[in-house]
Motif scaffolding. Structure first.
Motif, PDB file in Angstrom:
ATOM      1  N   GLY A  22       0.849  -1.206   0.028  1.00  0.00           N
ATOM      2  CA  GLY A  22      -0.165  -0.007   0.051  1.00  0.00           C
ATOM      3  C   GLY A  22       0.929   1.201   0.016  1.00  0.00           C
ATOM      4  O   GLY A  22       0.514   2.128  -0.698  1.00  0.00           O
ATOM      5  N   THR A  23       2.044   1.108   0.797  1.00  0.00           N
ATOM      6  CA  THR A  23       2.970   2.189   0.958  1.00  0.00           C
ATOM      7  C   THR A  23       3.540   2.636  -0.519  1.00  0.00           C
ATOM      8  O   THR A  23       3.459   3.796  -1.142  1.00  0.00           O
ATOM      9  N   LEU A  24       4.011   1.671  -1.150  1.00  0.00           N
ATOM     10  CA  LEU A  24       4.609   1.788  -2.333  1.00  0.00           C
ATOM     11  C   LEU A  24       3.563   2.269  -3.352  1.00  0.00           C
ATOM     12  O   LEU A  24       3.790   2.880  -4.318  1.00  0.00           O
ATOM     13  N   ALA A  25       2.321   1.544  -3.584  1.00  0.00           N
ATOM     14  CA  ALA A  25       1.096   1.849  -4.547  1.00  0.00           C
ATOM     15  C   ALA A  25       0.813   3.164  -4.255  1.00  0.00           C
ATOM     16  O   ALA A  25       0.737   4.181  -5.000  1.00  0.00           O
ATOM     17  N   GLY A  26       0.866   3.731  -2.912  1.00  0.00           N
ATOM     18  CA  GLY A  26       0.524   5.203  -2.734  1.00  0.00           C
ATOM     19  C   GLY A  26       1.509   6.219  -3.099  1.00  0.00           C
ATOM     20  O   GLY A  26       1.246   7.146  -3.899  1.00  0.00           O
ATOM     21  N   ARG A  27       3.092   5.598  -3.095  1.00  0.00           N
ATOM     22  CA  ARG A  27       3.892   6.602  -3.736  1.00  0.00           C
ATOM     23  C   ARG A  27       3.554   6.837  -5.166  1.00  0.00           C
ATOM     24  O   ARG A  27       4.067   7.779  -5.691  1.00  0.00           O
ATOM     25  N   MET A  28       3.418   5.750  -5.980  1.00  0.00           N
ATOM     26  CA  MET A  28       3.373   5.672  -7.367  1.00  0.00           C
ATOM     27  C   MET A  28       2.285   6.473  -7.822  1.00  0.00           C
ATOM     28  O   MET A  28       2.107   7.159  -8.660  1.00  0.00           O
ATOM     29  N   GLN A  52      -7.196  11.000  -0.646  1.00  0.00           N
ATOM     30  CA  GLN A  52      -5.850  10.322  -0.357  1.00  0.00           C
ATOM     31  C   GLN A  52      -5.533  10.713   1.138  1.00  0.00           C
ATOM     32  O   GLN A  52      -5.174  10.073   1.897  1.00  0.00           O
ATOM     33  N   PRO A  53      -5.709  12.285   1.615  1.00  0.00           N
ATOM     34  CA  PRO A  53      -5.292  12.663   2.698  1.00  0.00           C
ATOM     35  C   PRO A  53      -6.109  11.762   3.882  1.00  0.00           C
ATOM     36  O   PRO A  53      -5.490  11.702   5.210  1.00  0.00           O
ATOM     37  N   HIS A  54      -7.226  11.742   3.802  1.00  0.00           N
ATOM     38  CA  HIS A  54      -8.196  10.979   4.588  1.00  0.00           C
ATOM     39  C   HIS A  54      -7.944   9.493   4.912  1.00  0.00           C
ATOM     40  O   HIS A  54      -7.829   8.930   5.917  1.00  0.00           O
ATOM     41  N   MET A  55      -7.392   8.845   3.758  1.00  0.00           N
ATOM     42  CA  MET A  55      -6.957   7.421   3.719  1.00  0.00           C
ATOM     43  C   MET A  55      -5.647   7.221   4.281  1.00  0.00           C
ATOM     44  O   MET A  55      -5.229   6.631   5.367  1.00  0.00           O
ATOM     45  N   ALA A  56      -4.763   8.277   4.401  1.00  0.00           N
ATOM     46  CA  ALA A  56      -3.614   8.409   5.013  1.00  0.00           C
ATOM     47  C   ALA A  56      -3.614   8.501   6.287  1.00  0.00           C
ATOM     48  O   ALA A  56      -3.054   7.759   7.173  1.00  0.00           O
ATOM     49  N   PHE A  85     -11.796   3.146   5.628  1.00  0.00           N
ATOM     50  CA  PHE A  85     -10.808   3.055   4.615  1.00  0.00           C
ATOM     51  C   PHE A  85     -11.310   2.474   3.109  1.00  0.00           C
ATOM     52  O   PHE A  85     -11.116   2.833   2.162  1.00  0.00           O
ATOM     53  N   GLY A  86     -11.934   1.344   3.512  1.00  0.00           N
ATOM     54  CA  GLY A  86     -12.676   0.452   2.401  1.00  0.00           C
ATOM     55  C   GLY A  86     -13.773   1.399   1.643  1.00  0.00           C
ATOM     56  O   GLY A  86     -13.358   1.258   0.380  1.00  0.00           O
ATOM     57  N   ARG A  87     -14.238   2.157   2.112  1.00  0.00           N
ATOM     58  CA  ARG A  87     -15.116   3.080   1.519  1.00  0.00           C
ATOM     59  C   ARG A  87     -14.458   4.211   0.631  1.00  0.00           C
ATOM     60  O   ARG A  87     -14.735   4.383  -0.657  1.00  0.00           O
TER      61      ARG A  87
END
Length: 152
Positions: free
Chosen positions: A40-46, A99-103, A123-125
């Motif tokens: 998730g961290t790597l995907a988020g960075r991409m 994305q900020p809310h997911m983070a 998070f799922g929503r």
């Protein structure tokens, strides 16, 4: 001729990277890595990089289309600019809105910790909404490529 090629290269870079990251790279990370948090961290960075690719390509492509002269009829130009604008809005809404809310939810769970059920549901929503926005943007990317290929 140069402007036509520049539009083609920008659209290819933008839409190709959008599809590659979202539908090849991110799923591969989750399939290949046992640590879902790391995936998730790597995907988020991409996706973060992709957001900035989108912002730059959308702005440059909008300028090139707006200044295309006789390459497009007025109606075509307007349609292409609308597609570019909606694609850009998709990224802005997702990257700066969702994305900020997911983070924050991931941070609330703590590093490497399992998310409590209520955080997982939220998070799922958010992930579902973000995925739907990404799908809309991906389809619009196809529309963009097809419309740009209708230039005179």
């Amino acid at each position: 001729m140069l402007a036509t090629r520049a539009r083609a290269v920008l659209a290819t870079l933008w839409v190709g990277s959008l599809w590659t990251i979202g539908y090849i790279v991110a799923p591969t990370l989750f399939a290949a890595l046992d640590d879902r948090s790391l995936a998730g961290t790597l995907a988020g960075r991409m996706f973060h990089i992709e957001a900035w690719v989108t912002i730059v390509c959308a702005m440059l492509l909008a300028v090139l289309v707006a200044r295309a002269g006789a390459a497009f009829e007025a109606r075509q130009r307007k349609q292409i600019l609308i597609v570019i604008g909606v694609m850009l809005l998709c990224t802005l809404a997702s990257h700066f809105g969702i994305q900020p809310h997911m983070a924050a939810l991931r941070a609330a769970a703590g590093p490497g910790a399992a998310m409590p059920a209520e955080l997982q549901a939220s998070f799922g929503r958010l992930h579902g909404i973000s995925s739907a926005i990404y799908m809309v943007q991906s389809v619009l990317g196809l529309v963009l490529v097809l419309k740009l290929n209708q230039a005179k």
